[in-house]
Motif scaffolding. Structure first.
Motif, PDB file in Angstrom:
ATOM      1  N   ASN A   1      43.723   4.874  54.788  1.00  0.00           N
ATOM      2  CA  ASN A   1      44.906   5.136  55.609  1.00  0.00           C
ATOM      3  C   ASN A   1      45.139   4.001  56.604  1.00  0.00           C
ATOM      4  O   ASN A   1      46.284   3.557  56.800  1.00  0.00           O
ATOM      5  CB  ASN A   1      44.751   6.465  56.356  1.00  0.00           C
TER       6      ASN A   1
ATOM      7  N   SER B   1      34.701   7.366  56.729  1.00  0.00           N
ATOM      8  CA  SER B   1      35.147   7.955  55.467  1.00  0.00           C
ATOM      9  C   SER B   1      36.059   6.981  54.735  1.00  0.00           C
ATOM     10  O   SER B   1      36.773   6.189  55.365  1.00  0.00           O
ATOM     11  CB  SER B   1      35.871   9.281  55.691  1.00  0.00           C
ATOM     12  N   LYS B   2      36.051   7.068  53.414  1.00  0.00           N
ATOM     13  CA  LYS B   2      36.889   6.177  52.609  1.00  0.00           C
ATOM     14  C   LYS B   2      38.365   6.483  52.833  1.00  0.00           C
ATOM     15  O   LYS B   2      39.206   5.569  52.884  1.00  0.00           O
ATOM     16  CB  LYS B   2      36.523   6.318  51.132  1.00  0.00           C
ATOM     17  N   ASP B   3      38.711   7.768  52.967  1.00  0.00           N
ATOM     18  CA  ASP B   3      40.106   8.142  53.177  1.00  0.00           C
ATOM     19  C   ASP B   3      40.641   7.582  54.487  1.00  0.00           C
ATOM     20  O   ASP B   3      41.781   7.093  54.541  1.00  0.00           O
ATOM     21  CB  ASP B   3      40.262   9.665  53.165  1.00  0.00           C
TER      22      ASP B   3
END
Length: 323
Positions: free
Chosen positions: A132, A126-128
């Motif tokens: 992070n 995921s991009k998130d």
């Protein structure tokens, strides 16, 4: 007689291109990679060929080589090999390793930056998650203003890579990105990326692409590569000239004589173990130079791509294996 010689040259070039394509496909064969990594005898045998191009299997081994090159006047870059992690645990483990690289560069006062594949720290998940993890890495690197370079990856995730870079650039001035000159889309990407403050590292590009997506190796690609360097220098944007192509290096030297940029604005970069004599000459002439080191156990893809760049290196690999 002349036509026979021309046909012979064309045939040899076609065979080299065919060999390069096969090696790049082999590099992406997960079954082959897993088989080699799980077979101790085969792993040790083929790794003899990889040792010419990698820093080692561990960061500690690589730092020994980095220190030696620093003493010889080279700046360096370090990358922990890997990509396309499939679990958050794997992505976090990779992130922890990159944080360790930043800490060791600082602790041991190395003249070095480091680079990474975003898919190694979670972009494939995921991009998130990736953002992070990149934040943790850049925070650590920022303490000593250590540059973090985002490496190029396959065309399927180029948009995501650029989006993550632009987001990170809003918070960190020490993050930079790699642009692949052979992609047709890079002309538009370039104008977007040059609006950011980070260094742009120009490479020719080595991934297999569908027809019509990229420029084949040759004079057209060389001209496109030099176009990007000229634009970066003329617009006083920091850049890295990441190529072993001696003709391109000479053309860039001529540009430098014309633009006379500050030496902190640019650097010539070469991969460790490949045509370093050219980089040595540039260093001796007073130009900023950097040697790019990779390490880890994911050396299979890296070895295939290095040989694919010049398929006749397969004979050097065979020599390394039996020596």
């Amino acid at each position: 007689m002349e036509s026979i010689e021309i046909n012979k040259v064309i045939t040899e070039q076609n065979l080299l291109l065919l060999g390069a394509s096969a090696l790049r496909k082999a590099a992406l064969n997960e079954q082959a990679k897993e088989y080699i990594l799980s077979n101790e005898v085969l792993f040790k045998t083929i790794k003899k060929a990889a040792d010419r191009y990698i820093g080692g299997e561990t960061l500690e081994e690589t730092i020994v080589k980095v220190k030696d090159q620093n003493k010889q006047g080279f700046k360096t870059s370090i990358e922990f090999m890997g990509e396309n992690t499939l679990t958050e645990k794997e992505a976090f483990e990779a992130t922890t390793e990159f944080v360790s690289i930043a800490q060791e560069i600082s602790k041991q006062k190395l003249n070095s930056t480091f680079s990474l594949d975003l898919s190694h720290i979670g972009l494939s998940i995921s991009k998130d998650l990736c953002l992070n993890n990149l934040d943790l890495i850049c925070q650590e690197a920022k303490k000593e203003n250590i540059e973090v370079t985002i490496s190029a990856e396959n065309i399927e995730i180029t948009d995501a890579v650029i989006d993550v870079y632009k987001t990170a650039s809003q918070n960190y001035s020490n993050v930079s990105i790699t642009l692949q000159a052979y992609l047709h889309r890079s002309k538009d990407d370039f104008e977007d990326l040059i609006q950011q403050k980070g260094r742009i590292r120009i490479v020719k590009g080595a991934f297999e692409t569908p027809e019509g997506i990229s420029i084949s190796r040759g004079s057209a690609l060389d001209e496109r590569y030099l176009y990007y360097i000229d634009q970066l220098l003329s617009r006083k944007h920091s850049c890295a000239i990441a190529t072993h192509h001696d003709a391109i290096q000479r053309e860039v030297v001529a540009m430098l004589e014309n633009y006379k940029p500050n030496k902190d604005l640019y650097e010539f970069e070469s991969l460790y173990g490949i045509q370093t004599e050219q980089l040595i000459r540039l260093k001796e002439q007073g130009y900023p130079t950097k040697l790019y080191f990779v390490y880890g156990k994911e050396w299979y893809l890296y070895l295939c791509n290095r040989i694919a760049e010049y398929p006749l290196n397969i004979f050097q690999a065979l020599s390394d294996i039996v020596s």
